[in-house]
Design a protein around this motif. Structure first.
Motif, mmCIF file in Angstrom:
data_model
loop_
_atom_site.group_PDB
_atom_site.id
_atom_site.type_symbol
_atom_site.label_atom_id
_atom_site.label_comp_id
_atom_site.label_asym_id
_atom_site.label_seq_id
_atom_site.Cartn_x
_atom_site.Cartn_y
_atom_site.Cartn_z
ATOM 1 N N LEU A 44 0.828 -1.204 0.000
ATOM 2 C CA LEU A 44 0.000 0.000 0.000
ATOM 3 C C LEU A 44 0.867 1.260 0.000
ATOM 4 N N ARG A 45 1.953 1.243 0.753
ATOM 5 C CA ARG A 45 2.862 2.402 0.736
ATOM 6 C C ARG A 45 3.468 2.603 -0.648
ATOM 7 N N ALA A 46 3.850 1.514 -1.302
ATOM 8 C CA ALA A 46 4.409 1.611 -2.653
ATOM 9 C C ALA A 46 3.371 2.163 -3.626
ATOM 10 N N ALA A 47 2.123 1.730 -3.493
ATOM 11 C CA ALA A 47 1.062 2.217 -4.377
ATOM 12 C C ALA A 47 0.833 3.715 -4.190
ATOM 13 N N LEU A 48 0.895 4.178 -2.954
ATOM 14 C CA LEU A 48 0.707 5.604 -2.680
ATOM 15 C C LEU A 48 1.812 6.437 -3.320
ATOM 16 N N ALA A 49 3.064 6.005 -3.172
ATOM 17 C CA ALA A 49 4.175 6.761 -3.745
ATOM 18 C C ALA A 49 4.090 6.796 -5.272
ATOM 19 N N PHE A 74 -2.679 3.011 -9.513
ATOM 20 C CA PHE A 74 -3.949 3.106 -8.796
ATOM 21 C C PHE A 74 -4.506 1.712 -8.479
ATOM 22 N N GLY A 75 -4.357 0.784 -9.413
ATOM 23 C CA GLY A 75 -4.886 -0.557 -9.224
ATOM 24 C C GLY A 75 -4.162 -1.363 -8.174
ATOM 25 N N SER A 76 -2.981 -0.917 -7.767
ATOM 26 C CA SER A 76 -2.200 -1.662 -6.773
ATOM 27 C C SER A 76 -2.724 -1.489 -5.351
ATOM 28 N N PHE A 77 -3.706 -0.619 -5.153
ATOM 29 C CA PHE A 77 -4.323 -0.470 -3.836
ATOM 30 C C PHE A 77 -5.277 -1.616 -3.504
ATOM 31 N N TRP A 78 -6.051 -2.058 -4.496
ATOM 32 C CA TRP A 78 -7.267 -2.809 -4.206
ATOM 33 C C TRP A 78 -7.048 -4.078 -3.392
ATOM 34 N N THR A 79 -6.169 -4.951 -3.877
ATOM 35 C CA THR A 79 -6.024 -6.250 -3.226
ATOM 36 C C THR A 79 -5.561 -6.131 -1.777
ATOM 37 N N PRO A 80 -4.468 -5.418 -1.465
ATOM 38 C CA PRO A 80 -4.085 -5.324 -0.052
ATOM 39 C C PRO A 80 -5.079 -4.539 0.798
ATOM 40 N N ALA A 81 -5.733 -3.537 0.217
ATOM 41 C CA ALA A 81 -6.704 -2.763 0.998
ATOM 42 C C ALA A 81 -7.931 -3.607 1.346
ATOM 43 N N MET A 82 -8.456 -4.357 0.382
ATOM 44 C CA MET A 82 -9.596 -5.222 0.672
ATOM 45 C C MET A 82 -9.217 -6.334 1.632
ATOM 46 N N CYS A 130 -0.219 12.888 1.408
ATOM 47 C CA CYS A 130 -0.670 13.036 2.793
ATOM 48 C C CYS A 130 -0.993 11.679 3.411
ATOM 49 N N THR A 131 -1.617 10.804 2.629
ATOM 50 C CA THR A 131 -1.930 9.466 3.127
ATOM 51 C C THR A 131 -0.661 8.664 3.371
ATOM 52 N N LEU A 132 0.308 8.797 2.477
ATOM 53 C CA LEU A 132 1.582 8.095 2.658
ATOM 54 C C LEU A 132 2.265 8.556 3.934
ATOM 55 N N ALA A 133 2.240 9.850 4.203
ATOM 56 C CA ALA A 133 2.851 10.364 5.425
ATOM 57 C C ALA A 133 2.147 9.809 6.662
ATOM 58 N N ALA A 134 0.818 9.747 6.620
ATOM 59 C CA ALA A 134 0.071 9.205 7.763
ATOM 60 C C ALA A 134 0.325 7.712 7.922
#
Length: 387
Positions: free
Chosen positions: A268-273, A302-310, A368-372
Motif C-alpha cells: 500500500l505504501r508503494a502504491a501511494l508513492a 492506482f490498481g495496486s491499492f485494491w487487493t491489499p486494501a480489501m 498526505c496518506t503516505l505520510a500518515a
C-alpha cells in the motif's frame, strides 16, 4: 464446496460487471458530442454507476447476512441483465443516467455477495491471493470493457450491451445451481456502523479503497477526453485502457501473494508513492502517445491499492467477528463515493480550472496518506500463506 469452483464463479461475475462499467470510457466522447454533455455532464454520467453502488452498499450487506450470499448474487445478476439492456437502448441523458445508476445498484449486490461467498470459503493464509485472483478477473473485465465500448461505437450500443446482458443471464444460471454457503447467524446492522466508527484498521482499509477510486474516477473522465482532444478516436482510447488493464490483471494475483507473505501495508505504501508521482505527470503531455503511456502507468499504480486494501478490511472484519457481507459492503461504500466524486468533482474542477488542478489534488491526497501511513503499524503479522 471447492474454493477453486467458487473462485471461477466469482471471477466470472466480477469480470462481466466491470466489463460493462469500463465500456463507457471510449464512448464518452461520442456521448459528449451527441448529447452535448461537456466535461461536467460526462462526469455526472460516469458518477451514476458508483452512486448506485453507494446507495445499495448497506442493503447489499444486509441481504448477504440475512438472505445469504447466493440470493444476493442472484439479485445482482438479474438486475444487471435488465439494466444493461436499458442502457444500450437509452437515447437521452436522463435515461442514460438512470440506467447507469441502476447498474451500480446491481454491481453492489453482485460484488458483495460473490466476494463474501469466496472469502468465507478461503483459508486465511490464502485470502490475499484469492482476492487478488478475483480482482485480476475483474480487471480483465476492465480490459475487455473498452474493447466492448469501441465495438459499440461502430455497431451500436443495443447489440453490444445486449450481449453483456446475455452473459449475466448465463452467470445467474450458473450461480443458481451452485451449492449455497453455510448460513451464519444474521448480524444487526449496528455491528457494521460500530466497525466503521471504532475500528482503526477498518477505517484505514476503507480509506485506502476510497482513494484509488477517487483517482480512477478522475482519470476515467479526463484521460479519454484529453486523448480525444489530441486526435485519438474511440478505438485508440480503448486500446490504451486495454494495455493498462492487461498489466493490472497480471499483477493483481502476484500482489495478493505478496500481501499474504509481507503484510498489507508495504504494497500500500508503494502504491501511494507511485500514484502521487504519476498524478503529477498526467496533466502535462501534449502528445497522445506519451499521455497514453502515463495513463497505463496510472492504471497500474492506482490498481495496486485494491487487493491489499480489501484484504486489510477482511482481516479486521474476521478479528471483530463481522460478517464478510458487511465487510464487502464497506468496500462498496468506500469505492462508490470515491469513483463518483472523482468523476463528477474531477470533471467539474477540470472544466472550471484545468486538468492539472484535479490531478495535482490527487497527488497531494496520496502524499498526505503516505505520510500518515508511515506512522501506522499493522496490529497483526501477515498470516503465513498456505502452500
Amino acid at each position: 464446496m471447492p474454493v477453486r469452483r467458487l473462485l471461477i464463479l466469482t471471477g466470472a461475475i466480477v469480470l462481466v460487471d466491470t466489463m460493462f462499467f469500463a465500456a463507457l470510457t471510449p464512448l464518452l466522447p461520442h456521448y459528449v458530442d451527441e448529447l452535448h454533455l461537456g466535461k461536467s455532464g460526462a462526469g455526472v454520467l460516469q458518477s451514476m454507476y458508483p452512486a448506485g453502488a453507494l446507495v445499495a452498499g448497506i442493503p447489499s450487506g444486509m441481504a448477504a447476512t440475512r438472505l445469504g450470499v447466493k440470493p444476493t448474487v442472484l439479485i445482482g445478476l438479474s438486475l444487471m441483465a435488465f439494466t444493461t439492456v436499458a442502457f444500450g437502448l437509452a437515447d437521452s441523458v436522463l435515461t442514460l443516467d438512470l440506467a447507469r445508476f441502476l447498474q451500480g445498484v446491481s454491481s453492489a449486490f453482485s460484488w458483495t455477495g460473490a466476494l463474501a461467498w469466496l472469502v468465507a470459503a478461503a483459508p486465511a493464509g490464502q485470502r490475499g491471493r484469492l482476492i487478488g485472483s478475483a480482482f485480476g478477473a475483474a480487471i480483465a473485465g476492465a480490459l475487455f470493457g473498452p474493447v466492448l465500448g469501441a465495438v459499440a461505437s461502430f455497431t451500436g450500443t443495443a447489440a453490444a450491451f445486449g450481449a453483456v446482458a446475455g452473459l449475466a443471464i448465463v452467470l445467474a444460471a450458473g450461480a443458481a445451481v451452485t451449492p449455497p454457503a453455510a448460513r451464519g447467524r444474521p448480524q444487526p446492522i449496528s455491528m457494521l456502523f460500530e466497525a466503521i466508527l471504532r475500528d482503526g484498521r477498518i477505517q484505514t482499509g476503507v480509506w485506502l479503497c476510497l482513494l484509488p477510486a477517487l483517482c480512477f474516477g478522475t482519470l476515467s473522465v479526463l484521460a479519454p477526453l484529453r486523448l480525444s482532444d489530441l486526435g485519438w478516436g474511440a478505438a485508440a482510447v480503448g486500446a490504451t485502457y486495454l494495455v493498462s488493464a492487461a498489466l493490472e490483471a497480471a499483477w493483481a494475483p502476484v500482489l495478493g501473494r505478496i500481501s499474504d507473505r509481507r503484510g498489507r501495508l508495504p504494497p500500500l505504501r508503494a502504491a501511494l508513492a507511485a500514484s502521487a508521482l504519476v498524478a503529477v505527470l498526467l496533466p502535462w503531455p501534449h502528445r497522445a502517445l506519451l499521455l497514453a503511456f502515463f495513463v497505463v502507468c496510472a492504471g497500474f499504480a492506482f490498481g495496486s491499492f485494491w487487493t491489499p486494501a480489501m484484504s486489510l478490511v477482511t482481516d479486521a472484519a474476521e478479528e471483530r467477528g463481522l460478517d464478510y457481507g458487511y465487510a464487502f459492503a464497506l468496500v462498496n461504500i468506500a469505492w462508490a463515493p470515491g469513483q463518483a466524486g472523482g468523476a463528477a468533482i474531477g470533471g467539474a474542477l477540470a472544466s472550471a480550472t484545468s486538468d492539472a488542478v484535479a490531478y495535482l489534488g490527487l497527488a497531494a491526497a496520496c502524499l498526505c496518506t503516505l505520510a500518515a501511513l508511515s506512522r501506522y503499524r499493522d496490529t497483526a503479522a501477515p498470516v503465513a500463506a498456505d502452500r
